[in-house]
Write a protein that holds these residues in place. Sequence first.
Motif, PDB file in Angstrom:
ATOM      1  N   GLY A 136      29.561  41.700  30.439  1.00  0.00           N
ATOM      2  CA  GLY A 136      30.778  41.728  29.636  1.00  0.00           C
ATOM      3  C   GLY A 136      31.745  42.738  30.212  1.00  0.00           C
ATOM      4  N   GLY A 137      33.041  42.473  30.086  1.00  0.00           N
ATOM      5  CA  GLY A 137      34.053  43.367  30.627  1.00  0.00           C
ATOM      6  C   GLY A 137      34.048  44.737  29.983  1.00  0.00           C
ATOM      7  N   SER A 138      33.704  44.828  28.700  1.00  0.00           N
ATOM      8  CA  SER A 138      33.686  46.114  27.992  1.00  0.00           C
ATOM      9  C   SER A 138      32.268  46.644  27.830  1.00  0.00           C
ATOM     10  CB  SER A 138      34.344  45.980  26.624  1.00  0.00           C
ATOM     11  OG  SER A 138      35.689  45.574  26.770  1.00  0.00           O
ATOM     12  N   SER A 139      31.339  45.782  27.399  1.00  0.00           N
ATOM     13  CA  SER A 139      29.932  46.174  27.300  1.00  0.00           C
ATOM     14  C   SER A 139      29.066  44.958  27.613  1.00  0.00           C
ATOM     15  CB  SER A 139      29.606  46.741  25.919  1.00  0.00           C
ATOM     16  OG  SER A 139      29.718  45.743  24.929  1.00  0.00           O
ATOM     17  N   ASN A 140      27.944  45.204  28.258  1.00  0.00           N
ATOM     18  CA  ASN A 140      27.076  44.121  28.715  1.00  0.00           C
ATOM     19  C   ASN A 140      26.201  43.578  27.592  1.00  0.00           C
ATOM     20  OD1 ASN A 140      28.072  44.403  31.283  1.00  0.00           O
ATOM     21  ND2 ASN A 140      26.428  45.740  31.953  1.00  0.00           N
TER      22      ASN A 140
ATOM     23  N   THR B 267      22.541  38.264  23.372  1.00  0.00           N
ATOM     24  CA  THR B 267      23.001  38.989  22.185  1.00  0.00           C
ATOM     25  C   THR B 267      23.894  40.139  22.625  1.00  0.00           C
ATOM     26  OG1 THR B 267      21.047  40.424  22.196  1.00  0.00           O
ATOM     27  CG2 THR B 267      20.944  38.456  20.797  1.00  0.00           C
ATOM     28  N   GLY B 268      24.856  40.475  21.771  1.00  0.00           N
ATOM     29  CA  GLY B 268      25.710  41.633  22.006  1.00  0.00           C
ATOM     30  C   GLY B 268      26.705  41.404  23.133  1.00  0.00           C
ATOM     31  N   GLY B 269      27.277  42.501  23.585  1.00  0.00           N
ATOM     32  CA  GLY B 269      28.272  42.466  24.645  1.00  0.00           C
ATOM     33  C   GLY B 269      29.663  42.216  24.098  1.00  0.00           C
ATOM     34  N   SER B 270      30.665  42.651  24.874  1.00  0.00           N
ATOM     35  CA  SER B 270      32.051  42.430  24.468  1.00  0.00           C
ATOM     36  C   SER B 270      32.940  42.397  25.702  1.00  0.00           C
ATOM     37  CB  SER B 270      32.510  43.530  23.507  1.00  0.00           C
ATOM     38  OG  SER B 270      32.463  44.787  24.145  1.00  0.00           O
ATOM     39  N   GLY B 271      34.145  41.900  25.510  1.00  0.00           N
ATOM     40  CA  GLY B 271      35.100  41.785  26.608  1.00  0.00           C
ATOM     41  C   GLY B 271      34.992  40.433  27.291  1.00  0.00           C
ATOM     42  N   ASP B 272      35.647  40.311  28.442  1.00  0.00           N
ATOM     43  CA  ASP B 272      35.626  39.070  29.214  1.00  0.00           C
ATOM     44  C   ASP B 272      34.237  38.819  29.784  1.00  0.00           C
ATOM     45  OD1 ASP B 272      38.329  39.097  28.705  1.00  0.00           O
ATOM     46  OD2 ASP B 272      38.925  39.541  30.775  1.00  0.00           O
ATOM     47  N   ALA B 273      33.883  37.541  29.932  1.00  0.00           N
ATOM     48  CA  ALA B 273      32.576  37.169  30.483  1.00  0.00           C
ATOM     49  C   ALA B 273      32.639  37.114  32.007  1.00  0.00           C
ATOM     50  CB  ALA B 273      32.144  35.818  29.930  1.00  0.00           C
TER      51      ALA B 273
ATOM     52  N   GLN C 173      38.296  39.978  43.389  1.00  0.00           N
ATOM     53  CA  GLN C 173      38.572  40.738  44.606  1.00  0.00           C
ATOM     54  C   GLN C 173      38.071  42.175  44.460  1.00  0.00           C
ATOM     55  OE1 GLN C 173      41.123  43.310  45.011  1.00  0.00           O
ATOM     56  NE2 GLN C 173      41.840  43.237  42.906  1.00  0.00           N
ATOM     57  N   GLY C 174      37.443  42.680  45.529  1.00  0.00           N
ATOM     58  CA  GLY C 174      36.934  44.047  45.530  1.00  0.00           C
ATOM     59  C   GLY C 174      35.664  44.248  44.722  1.00  0.00           C
ATOM     60  N   ALA C 175      35.018  43.166  44.281  1.00  0.00           N
ATOM     61  CA  ALA C 175      33.844  43.280  43.399  1.00  0.00           C
ATOM     62  C   ALA C 175      32.771  42.259  43.796  1.00  0.00           C
ATOM     63  CB  ALA C 175      34.256  43.067  41.945  1.00  0.00           C
ATOM     64  N   THR C 176      31.622  42.341  43.123  1.00  0.00           N
ATOM     65  CA  THR C 176      30.517  41.398  43.351  1.00  0.00           C
ATOM     66  C   THR C 176      30.313  40.509  42.121  1.00  0.00           C
ATOM     67  OG1 THR C 176      28.902  43.011  42.565  1.00  0.00           O
ATOM     68  CG2 THR C 176      29.316  42.953  44.947  1.00  0.00           C
ATOM     69  N   SER C 177      31.411  40.102  41.490  1.00  0.00           N
ATOM     70  CA  SER C 177      31.302  39.335  40.245  1.00  0.00           C
ATOM     71  C   SER C 177      32.241  38.137  40.220  1.00  0.00           C
ATOM     72  CB  SER C 177      31.562  40.243  39.044  1.00  0.00           C
ATOM     73  OG  SER C 177      32.823  40.850  39.149  1.00  0.00           O
ATOM     74  N   ILE C 178      31.940  37.225  39.284  1.00  0.00           N
ATOM     75  CA  ILE C 178      32.713  36.022  39.044  1.00  0.00           C
ATOM     76  C   ILE C 178      33.271  36.117  37.624  1.00  0.00           C
ATOM     77  CG2 ILE C 178      32.589  33.520  38.766  1.00  0.00           C
ATOM     78  CD1 ILE C 178      30.175  33.625  40.753  1.00  0.00           C
ATOM     79  N   TRP C 179      34.576  35.949  37.490  1.00  0.00           N
ATOM     80  CA  TRP C 179      35.267  36.029  36.201  1.00  0.00           C
ATOM     81  C   TRP C 179      35.348  34.626  35.629  1.00  0.00           C
ATOM     82  CZ3 TRP C 179      41.038  37.917  35.991  1.00  0.00           C
ATOM     83  CH2 TRP C 179      41.375  38.282  34.694  1.00  0.00           C
ATOM     84  N   LEU C 180      34.840  34.410  34.424  1.00  0.00           N
ATOM     85  CA  LEU C 180      34.838  33.087  33.798  1.00  0.00           C
ATOM     86  C   LEU C 180      36.177  32.832  33.108  1.00  0.00           C
ATOM     87  CD1 LEU C 180      31.225  32.926  32.342  1.00  0.00           C
ATOM     88  CD2 LEU C 180      32.086  32.133  34.558  1.00  0.00           C
ATOM     89  N   LEU C 181      37.049  32.103  33.794  1.00  0.00           N
ATOM     90  CA  LEU C 181      38.386  31.806  33.291  1.00  0.00           C
ATOM     91  C   LEU C 181      38.519  30.329  32.973  1.00  0.00           C
ATOM     92  CD1 LEU C 181      40.490  33.775  35.913  1.00  0.00           C
ATOM     93  CD2 LEU C 181      39.962  34.472  33.582  1.00  0.00           C
TER      94      LEU C 181
ATOM     95  N   ASN D 195      49.904  23.363  32.056  1.00  0.00           N
ATOM     96  CA  ASN D 195      51.193  23.948  31.684  1.00  0.00           C
ATOM     97  C   ASN D 195      51.058  25.246  30.881  1.00  0.00           C
ATOM     98  OD1 ASN D 195      53.674  23.278  32.561  1.00  0.00           O
ATOM     99  ND2 ASN D 195      54.129  21.804  30.937  1.00  0.00           N
ATOM    100  N   ALA D 196      49.978  25.980  31.095  1.00  0.00           N
ATOM    101  CA  ALA D 196      49.770  27.231  30.360  1.00  0.00           C
ATOM    102  C   ALA D 196      49.085  28.245  31.264  1.00  0.00           C
ATOM    103  CB  ALA D 196      48.921  26.987  29.114  1.00  0.00           C
ATOM    104  N   ALA D 197      49.132  29.479  30.866  1.00  0.00           N
ATOM    105  CA  ALA D 197      48.464  30.538  31.623  1.00  0.00           C
ATOM    106  C   ALA D 197      46.949  30.414  31.462  1.00  0.00           C
ATOM    107  CB  ALA D 197      48.927  31.901  31.122  1.00  0.00           C
ATOM    108  N   TYR D 198      46.211  31.011  32.389  1.00  0.00           N
ATOM    109  CA  TYR D 198      44.756  31.023  32.282  1.00  0.00           C
ATOM    110  C   TYR D 198      44.346  31.881  31.097  1.00  0.00           C
ATOM    111  CZ  TYR D 198      44.827  35.708  34.290  1.00  0.00           C
ATOM    112  OH  TYR D 198      45.057  37.033  34.515  1.00  0.00           O
ATOM    113  N   GLY D 199      43.113  31.680  30.653  1.00  0.00           N
ATOM    114  CA  GLY D 199      42.564  32.497  29.586  1.00  0.00           C
ATOM    115  C   GLY D 199      41.152  32.918  29.946  1.00  0.00           C
ATOM    116  N   ALA D 200      40.819  34.141  29.680  1.00  0.00           N
ATOM    117  CA  ALA D 200      39.478  34.655  29.952  1.00  0.00           C
ATOM    118  C   ALA D 200      38.531  34.219  28.842  1.00  0.00           C
ATOM    119  CB  ALA D 200      39.506  36.169  30.054  1.00  0.00           C
ATOM    120  N   THR D 201      37.318  33.849  29.224  1.00  0.00           N
ATOM    121  CA  THR D 201      36.287  33.483  28.264  1.00  0.00           C
ATOM    122  C   THR D 201      35.609  34.760  27.775  1.00  0.00           C
ATOM    123  OG1 THR D 201      35.927  31.367  29.345  1.00  0.00           O
ATOM    124  CG2 THR D 201      34.138  32.185  27.950  1.00  0.00           C
ATOM    125  N   PRO D 202      35.616  35.035  26.475  1.00  0.00           N
ATOM    126  CA  PRO D 202      34.945  36.234  25.976  1.00  0.00           C
ATOM    127  C   PRO D 202      33.421  36.088  26.065  1.00  0.00           C
ATOM    128  CG  PRO D 202      36.203  35.157  24.219  1.00  0.00           C
ATOM    129  CD  PRO D 202      36.304  34.300  25.426  1.00  0.00           C
TER     130      PRO D 202
END
Length: 125
Positions: A7-11, A42-48, A87-95, A100-107
Amino acid sequence: FPSHDTGGSSNPTVTYNRQFGTYTRIGRCVYFIIYIEITTITGGSGDAYISGLPFACKSGTQFYSPIEAWTSGVNWTGTVLKPLVVQGATSIWLLGNTDNAAYGATPVTDLANGNEFRMSGMYFV
């Protein structure tokens, strides 16, 4: 290489039924395949994110690399799941993308027991 959900804030706390990844590096290019099946989460918060790529992606916004994904049972933001190697990391961001809209991050809270991910792609190091 072992890959895992973060998770982007907590795992979150995750157990896996299947957790597999393989890669080939040719020069500055890394080609990879990932298969993850979540038993419980269970748990975690922020972007996936899915973390644990074998090498950090080259830094610079032009190096965010879109990859192909297949999922089962996953509730993501948008109409099409379009993950990016960060970029600059070892992770994949689930977007997710919607026409016709901006991307959204999956929580991370949208991930659930029984979710499956199969992904393949390449990125520069």
